[in-house]
Write a protein that holds these residues in place. Sequence first.
Motif, short mmCIF file in Angstrom:
data_model
loop_
_atom_site.label_atom_id
_atom_site.label_comp_id
_atom_site.label_asym_id
_atom_site.label_seq_id
_atom_site.Cartn_x
_atom_site.Cartn_y
_atom_site.Cartn_z
N SER A 73 0.82 -1.21 0.00
CA SER A 73 0.00 0.00 0.00
C SER A 73 0.85 1.26 0.00
O SER A 73 0.38 2.31 -0.40
N SER A 74 2.08 1.19 0.47
CA SER A 74 2.90 2.39 0.52
C SER A 74 3.95 2.42 -0.58
O SER A 74 4.86 3.23 -0.53
N ALA A 75 3.84 1.54 -1.55
CA ALA A 75 4.84 1.48 -2.61
C ALA A 75 4.38 2.27 -3.83
O ALA A 75 3.20 2.39 -4.10
N ILE A 76 5.33 2.78 -4.55
CA ILE A 76 5.09 3.45 -5.83
C ILE A 76 5.60 2.49 -6.90
O ILE A 76 6.70 1.97 -6.80
N ARG A 77 4.81 2.28 -7.92
CA ARG A 77 5.25 1.40 -9.01
C ARG A 77 6.33 2.11 -9.82
O ARG A 77 6.15 3.25 -10.23
N VAL A 78 7.45 1.43 -10.01
CA VAL A 78 8.55 2.01 -10.77
C VAL A 78 9.10 1.00 -11.77
O VAL A 78 8.89 -0.20 -11.63
N GLU A 79 9.79 1.54 -12.74
CA GLU A 79 10.59 0.71 -13.63
C GLU A 79 11.97 1.35 -13.73
O GLU A 79 12.09 2.57 -13.73
N PRO B 136 -0.06 9.15 -11.04
CA PRO B 136 -1.16 9.88 -11.69
C PRO B 136 -1.94 10.71 -10.69
O PRO B 136 -2.09 10.35 -9.53
N GLY B 137 -2.42 11.85 -11.17
CA GLY B 137 -3.28 12.70 -10.37
C GLY B 137 -2.60 13.43 -9.23
O GLY B 137 -3.26 13.84 -8.29
N ILE B 138 -1.30 13.59 -9.31
CA ILE B 138 -0.55 14.25 -8.24
C ILE B 138 0.10 15.50 -8.80
O ILE B 138 0.59 15.51 -9.93
N ASP B 139 0.10 16.56 -8.01
CA ASP B 139 0.79 17.79 -8.40
C ASP B 139 2.25 17.64 -7.98
O ASP B 139 2.56 17.64 -6.79
N PRO B 140 3.17 17.52 -8.93
CA PRO B 140 4.57 17.25 -8.57
C PRO B 140 5.22 18.39 -7.78
O PRO B 140 6.15 18.14 -7.02
N GLU B 141 4.75 19.61 -7.95
CA GLU B 141 5.35 20.74 -7.23
C GLU B 141 4.97 20.76 -5.76
O GLU B 141 5.74 21.20 -4.92
N LYS B 142 3.78 20.26 -5.42
CA LYS B 142 3.31 20.30 -4.04
C LYS B 142 3.38 18.94 -3.35
O LYS B 142 3.60 18.88 -2.14
N ASP B 143 3.16 17.87 -4.09
CA ASP B 143 2.93 16.57 -3.46
C ASP B 143 4.04 15.55 -3.62
O ASP B 143 3.91 14.42 -3.16
N VAL B 144 5.14 15.90 -4.28
CA VAL B 144 6.21 14.93 -4.55
C VAL B 144 7.55 15.48 -4.06
O VAL B 144 7.87 16.64 -4.30
N ASP B 145 8.33 14.64 -3.39
CA ASP B 145 9.70 14.96 -3.00
C ASP B 145 10.62 13.90 -3.59
O ASP B 145 10.38 12.70 -3.40
N ASP C 288 2.23 13.78 -17.70
CA ASP C 288 1.13 12.82 -17.88
C ASP C 288 1.12 11.73 -16.81
O ASP C 288 0.92 10.55 -17.11
N GLY C 289 1.35 12.10 -15.55
CA GLY C 289 1.28 11.13 -14.45
C GLY C 289 2.51 10.26 -14.29
O GLY C 289 2.50 9.31 -13.51
N LEU C 290 3.57 10.57 -15.01
CA LEU C 290 4.79 9.76 -14.95
C LEU C 290 5.97 10.63 -14.53
O LEU C 290 6.30 11.61 -15.19
N LEU C 291 6.58 10.29 -13.40
CA LEU C 291 7.79 10.96 -12.94
C LEU C 291 8.99 10.22 -13.52
O LEU C 291 9.05 8.98 -13.43
N GLU C 292 9.91 10.94 -14.12
CA GLU C 292 11.11 10.32 -14.68
C GLU C 292 12.34 10.96 -14.04
O GLU C 292 12.51 12.17 -14.07
N VAL C 293 13.17 10.11 -13.43
CA VAL C 293 14.41 10.55 -12.81
C VAL C 293 15.55 9.97 -13.62
O VAL C 293 15.57 8.77 -13.89
#
Length: 140
Positions: free
Chosen positions: A28-34, A49-58, A114-119
């Motif tokens: 439940s606390s995991a983020i799906r990654v590849e 998906p559905g997250i504001d990267p500026e406010k909700d992602v670190d 589009d709901g995908l964070l790329e590092v």
Amino acid sequence: MTDLMRWFDTRRSPMDVIERLFEGDMGSSAIRVEEMMDGNTLVVRAELPGIDPEKDVDVTVADGVLSIKAERQEKQEQKGKDSYRSEFRYGSFMRRIPLPSGVQQGDITASYKDGLLEVRAPMPAQEQEAGASKIPISRG
């Protein structure tokens, strides 16, 4: 067998293995990654998906570990003449990914579309080990 080997990836710390055992791969606390290599760059893509990267992602890097943390809060309300319905959904998500040694923190970039964070983490240039070479012998 490859699924079993994935659990014991040598880049993962013993704590990561314990967390994966208790949470499961998609707990439940995991983020799906590849994770993949693009030339000499490690690319990590995370579904958010559905997250504001500026406010909700670190996205942070410490001690050779990439950490992605996200928080979601959604609320829906439906008001009718004689009825009221409210639903909410919230939660925190986190994923830690060990980075190969030598990756420089200052070279890591992140983007969201589009709901995908790329590092992207460029891999350090590896010095080639000196192989055996023949030394010519001169007569003299």
